[in-house]
Design a protein around this motif. Structure first.
Motif, PDB file in Angstrom:
ATOM      1  N   GLY A  44      48.371  32.332  55.465  1.00  0.00           N
ATOM      2  CA  GLY A  44      48.903  30.977  55.512  1.00  0.00           C
ATOM      3  C   GLY A  44      49.558  30.667  54.176  1.00  0.00           C
ATOM      4  N   SER A  46      52.564  28.403  51.583  1.00  0.00           N
ATOM      5  CA  SER A  46      53.986  28.054  51.528  1.00  0.00           C
ATOM      6  C   SER A  46      54.899  29.268  51.304  1.00  0.00           C
ATOM      7  N   ASP A  74      43.213  34.723  57.641  1.00  0.00           N
ATOM      8  CA  ASP A  74      42.319  33.566  57.620  1.00  0.00           C
ATOM      9  C   ASP A  74      42.878  32.467  58.509  1.00  0.00           C
ATOM     10  N   ARG A  76      42.179  28.017  59.457  1.00  0.00           N
ATOM     11  CA  ARG A  76      41.420  26.775  59.304  1.00  0.00           C
ATOM     12  C   ARG A  76      40.795  26.405  60.659  1.00  0.00           C
ATOM     13  N   THR A 153      42.162  33.576  47.724  1.00  0.00           N
ATOM     14  CA  THR A 153      43.110  34.255  48.588  1.00  0.00           C
ATOM     15  C   THR A 153      42.471  34.378  49.958  1.00  0.00           C
TER      16      THR A 153
END
Ligand code: 6PG
Length: 248
Positions: A44, A46, A74, A76, A153
């Protein structure tokens, strides 16, 4: 710029963020050309978003998307259509636009109530599809990672217990604001054949310096999560723009 364990030739400083992501895109072109299947873990953040946009714009035909098995390093704990979802980001900017077979996109079901069970299932999915190396741990062909301002990370945050995981490949973690996440663990990340950190922008210069050129202050504190990414047998690359490298 180099650090113990990161060969100097593993740190690439590009004149711009655009050129850094081009390097990452070309790595995927080469890897996907090399075998019948190619395992990729997406991140994930920017900078990866810039990479995904570039891949969709310029690499639709150059990458063998029919061979790519796309995973997520990963996620959320939100539904897949939530604005914070890493899957949503990658799906909307990249995956839906390049013709990768949907069955080859493996999202983390982090919206489920039982996150421990979701982590176990994802670990099984990784084990089923990503060939294991000598230690019996699946070896991703390529893992893309971002770097948080605090040195995290994937969703491996400083001082988290998950950093000490030795057995599980996917685990439940928590961001500093207390929100749960799912994440690859260090044993899985460090088994990869190739890892690329993609880090750009002035905001990242201080944390990049702490990791790649640690001073006495860093030597007396526990290593930051990103500094613990040290592939056992694979290649580690840091793709930086001049700003992140502190050379702007
Ligand atoms: C996430 C990540 C995370 C991210 C870094 C950098 O889902 O948040 O996978 O590790 O890559 O936080 O994010 P930015 O590039 O947005 O700072």
């Amino acid at each position: 710029m180099s650090a113990p364990g990161v060969p100097a030739d593993g740190v690439h400083v590009f004149p711009s963020a655009g050129e850094a992501v081009e390097h990452a895109a070309r790595a995927l072109v080469a890897i996907s050309a090399g075998g019948a299947r190619c395992s990729l873990a997406l991140s994930g953040g920017s900078t990866p978003a810039l990479l995904y946009w570039r891949l969709a714009e310029g690499y639709r035909d150059a990458v063998r998307w029919d061979r790519v098995e796309a995973f997520f390093g990963d996620e959320r704990a939100v539904p897949p259509d939530h604005q914070d979802s890493n899957y949503r980001l990658a799906q909307s900017i990249l995956l839906s636009r390049v013709g990768i077979p949907p069955a080859q996109v493996h999202r983390m079901a982090a919206e489920e109530d039982d996150l421990e069970a979701a982590a176990r299932r994802y670990q099984e999915e990784v084990r089923r599809l990503v060939p294991a190396g000598p230690g019996g741990v699946p070896q991703f062909d390529l893992i893309w990672l971002g770097l948080g301002d605090d040195g995290h990370t994937a969703s491996l945050f400083p001082a988290s217990r998950v950093l000490e995981e030795t057995r599980r490949l996917v685990a439940v973690s928590e961001s500093p604001d207390g929100r749960p996440r799912l994440t690859f663990t260090l044993p899985l990340i460090n088994a990869a054949k190739r890892i690329q950190f993609i880090v750009t922008g002035m905001r990242k210069a201080a944390i990049v310096r702490k990791i790649l050129a640690p001073g006495p202050a860093e030597a007396s504190t526990p290593p930051l999560p990103a500094a613990r990414v040290r592939p056992r047998a694979g290649a580690l690359e840091w793709l930086l723009d001049r700003e992140a490298a502190g050379q702007a």
